[in-house]
Design an enzyme around this catalytic site. Structure first.
Site, PDB file in Angstrom:
ATOM      1  CB  SER A 135       2.193  32.602  28.396  1.00  0.00           C
ATOM      2  OG  SER A 135       1.893  31.427  27.676  1.00  0.00           O
ATOM      3  CE1 TYR A 149       1.424  30.125  33.449  1.00  0.00           C
ATOM      4  CE2 TYR A 149       0.516  29.413  31.337  1.00  0.00           C
ATOM      5  CZ  TYR A 149       1.562  29.926  32.086  1.00  0.00           C
ATOM      6  OH  TYR A 149       2.748  30.258  31.470  1.00  0.00           O
TER       7      TYR A 149
HETATM    8  N1  LIG Z   1       7.788  26.762  29.880  1.00  0.00           N
HETATM    9  C1  LIG Z   1       6.800  27.172  29.118  1.00  0.00           C
HETATM   10  O1  LIG Z   1       6.274  26.413  28.272  1.00  0.00           O
HETATM   11  C2  LIG Z   1       6.307  28.598  29.255  1.00  0.00           C
HETATM   12  C3  LIG Z   1       5.534  29.131  28.206  1.00  0.00           C
HETATM   13  C4  LIG Z   1       5.078  30.433  28.313  1.00  0.00           C
HETATM   14  C5  LIG Z   1       5.383  31.184  29.423  1.00  0.00           C
HETATM   15  N2  LIG Z   1       6.133  30.646  30.423  1.00  0.00           N
HETATM   16  C6  LIG Z   1       6.426  31.493  31.590  1.00  0.00           C
HETATM   17  O2  LIG Z   1       7.814  31.628  31.719  1.00  0.00           O
HETATM   18  C7  LIG Z   1       8.122  31.959  33.072  1.00  0.00           C
HETATM   19  C8  LIG Z   1       9.277  31.077  33.527  1.00  0.00           C
HETATM   20  O3  LIG Z   1       8.827  29.727  33.554  1.00  0.00           O
HETATM   21  P1  LIG Z   1       9.746  28.508  33.131  1.00  0.00           P
HETATM   22  O4  LIG Z   1       9.142  27.891  31.938  1.00  0.00           O
HETATM   23  O5  LIG Z   1      11.164  28.887  33.068  1.00  0.00           O
HETATM   24  O6  LIG Z   1       9.435  27.518  34.348  1.00  0.00           O
HETATM   25  P2  LIG Z   1      10.379  26.989  35.532  1.00  0.00           P
HETATM   26  O7  LIG Z   1      11.564  26.295  34.956  1.00  0.00           O
HETATM   27  O8  LIG Z   1       9.466  26.239  36.422  1.00  0.00           O
HETATM   28  O9  LIG Z   1      10.877  28.316  36.237  1.00  0.00           O
HETATM   29  C9  LIG Z   1      10.044  29.057  37.088  1.00  0.00           C
HETATM   30  C10 LIG Z   1      10.896  29.966  37.941  1.00  0.00           C
HETATM   31  O10 LIG Z   1      10.023  30.667  38.854  1.00  0.00           O
HETATM   32  C11 LIG Z   1      10.508  30.441  40.190  1.00  0.00           C
HETATM   33  N3  LIG Z   1       9.409  30.405  41.148  1.00  0.00           N
HETATM   34  C12 LIG Z   1       8.359  29.553  41.157  1.00  0.00           C
HETATM   35  N4  LIG Z   1       7.604  29.769  42.252  1.00  0.00           N
HETATM   36  C13 LIG Z   1       8.190  30.807  42.932  1.00  0.00           C
HETATM   37  C14 LIG Z   1       7.882  31.489  44.139  1.00  0.00           C
HETATM   38  N5  LIG Z   1       6.806  31.158  44.859  1.00  0.00           N
HETATM   39  N6  LIG Z   1       8.704  32.478  44.549  1.00  0.00           N
HETATM   40  C15 LIG Z   1       9.809  32.810  43.819  1.00  0.00           C
HETATM   41  N7  LIG Z   1      10.145  32.204  42.671  1.00  0.00           N
HETATM   42  C16 LIG Z   1       9.338  31.200  42.232  1.00  0.00           C
HETATM   43  C17 LIG Z   1      11.198  29.081  40.114  1.00  0.00           C
HETATM   44  O11 LIG Z   1      12.183  28.961  41.130  1.00  0.00           O
HETATM   45  P3  LIG Z   1      12.005  28.173  42.521  1.00  0.00           P
HETATM   46  O12 LIG Z   1      11.194  26.951  42.229  1.00  0.00           O
HETATM   47  O13 LIG Z   1      13.419  27.915  42.897  1.00  0.00           O
HETATM   48  O14 LIG Z   1      11.322  29.144  43.426  1.00  0.00           O
HETATM   49  C18 LIG Z   1      11.893  29.179  38.766  1.00  0.00           C
HETATM   50  O15 LIG Z   1      13.105  29.896  38.896  1.00  0.00           O
HETATM   51  C19 LIG Z   1       6.837  31.755  33.876  1.00  0.00           C
HETATM   52  O16 LIG Z   1       6.236  33.014  34.107  1.00  0.00           O
HETATM   53  C20 LIG Z   1       5.978  30.928  32.923  1.00  0.00           C
HETATM   54  O17 LIG Z   1       4.605  31.122  33.152  1.00  0.00           O
HETATM   55  C21 LIG Z   1       6.610  29.372  30.363  1.00  0.00           C
END
Ligand SMILES: NC(=O)c1ccc[n+]([C@@H]2O[C@H](COP(=O)([O-])OP(=O)(O)OC[C@H]3O[C@@H](n4cnc5c(N)ncnc54)[C@H](OP(=O)(O)O)[C@@H]3O)[C@@H](O)[C@H]2O)c1
Length: 257
Positions: A135, A149
């Site tokens: 991130s 985080y």
């Molecule tokens: N969105 C942002 O602003 C942002 C910015 C920088 C970095 N990121 C990073 O990008 C990555 C993806 O996040 P996103 O933004 O796409 O959020 P998201 O829409 O909440 O997706 C998160 C994914 O991780 C899975 N997950 C969560 N808990 C889990 C568990 N215990 N076991 C297995 N899978 C799990 C979720 O699926 P289930 O709930 O179905 O398990 C979902 O597929 C993360 O590492 C996040 O930190 C996000």
């Protein structure tokens, strides 16, 4: 084949779409079996092979073993690994639920390292690739209001850069994808309310993030920062005193209950 964690929504689902479009066979992991099945239907409908689905909670002890067993049963050997699953929580360390904070460490750090170690032999043998989703938070000196985080993402960036250097001699590419604010399920799970100013920053769509991640990985980039705002912002960060950045982040993430 390409193994993608956290593929049931957000950035991970779009990474799956991009990898599928580029001709990769996929294995997809997340807890949400229904969402994974819908995504597999969508990918199959484009004429690609149906992804292998592995509905697992990666914070559960033994989940990496279950993941390896699921892949083994399907004779699937990962040569590309995308460690994308992750989450954060807004709030102060002293106030947040301790078990939930440890779940961030379990998913964002422990599971990422465990999965990497488990599949490193096949990735090295294939001169494959690893894409770790960190991130832009990793570039900050700390993240008051989302402390665990931010620290977890600093780990992911540091781990990725160290691993990239170690695996150079094996011709294995390791990239850290460092998105800024991206609309996804992340904000709701983190508990963002309307008062959280992070939400008001320029956002990059999850598809743009996924496409940048794919292109950067294939080009062998070590750090991939999608979006002009995030690129410029992260380049300027080292010029600001840490105390100012910590105050700024604290204000932006303040959750007034
Ligand atoms: N969105 C942002 O602003 C942002 C910015 C920088 C970095 N990121 C990073 O990008 C990555 C993806 O996040 P996103 O933004 O796409 O959020 P998201 O829409 O909440 O997706 C998160 C994914 O991780 C899975 N997950 C969560 N808990 C889990 C568990 N215990 N076991 C297995 N899978 C799990 C979720 O699926 P289930 O709930 O179905 O398990 C979902 O597929 C993360 O590492 C996040 O930190 C996000």
């Amino acid at each position: 084949m390409t193994l993608i964690t956290g593929a049931s929504g957000g950035i991970g689902a779009d990474l799956a779409r991009v990898f599928a479009r580029e001709g990769h066979d996929l294995a997809l992991v997340a807890r949400g079996a229904d969402k994974l099945a819908l995504l597999a239907d969508e990918i199959e409908a484009t004429g690609r092979r149906r992804p292998l689905l592995l509905p697992l909670d990666l914070t559960s002890p033994g989940s990496t073993g279950a993941l390896a067993a699921g892949l083994g049963a399907a004779n699937a050997v990962p040569d590309i690994l995308v460690n994308n699953a992750g989450f954060g929580l807004i709030g102060d360390v002293a106030q947040l639920n301790p078990a939930e904070q440890l779940a961030i460490v379990d998913l964002n750090i422990r599971s990422l390292v465990e999965i990497t170690l488990r599949f490193l032999p096949s990735i090295r043998a294939a001169r494959g690739k690893i894409l770790n989703v960190a991130s832009i938070a990793a570039f900050f000196p700390g993240g008051p209001g989302m402390t665990v985080y931010y620290a977890s993402k600093a780990f992911v960036l540091s781990y990725s850069l160290g691993l990239a250097q170690e695996l150079r001699k094996d011709s294995v590419v390791v990239s850290a994808l460092c998105p800024g604010a991206t609309p996804s399920g992340f904000q709701e799970r983190a508990g963002f309310g309307p008062e959280v100013m992070l939400d008001k920053l320029p956002m990059t769509s999850s598809m743009v993030v996924a496409q940048a991640g794919y292109r950067g990985l294939m080009a062998g980039k070590r750090e991939i920062i999608p979006g002009a705002f995030n690129k410029i912002g992260s380049a300027l960060l080292p010029f600001f005193p840490k105390s100012i950045l910590l105050t700024l982040i604290s204000r932006m993430q303040q959750k007034r209950l």
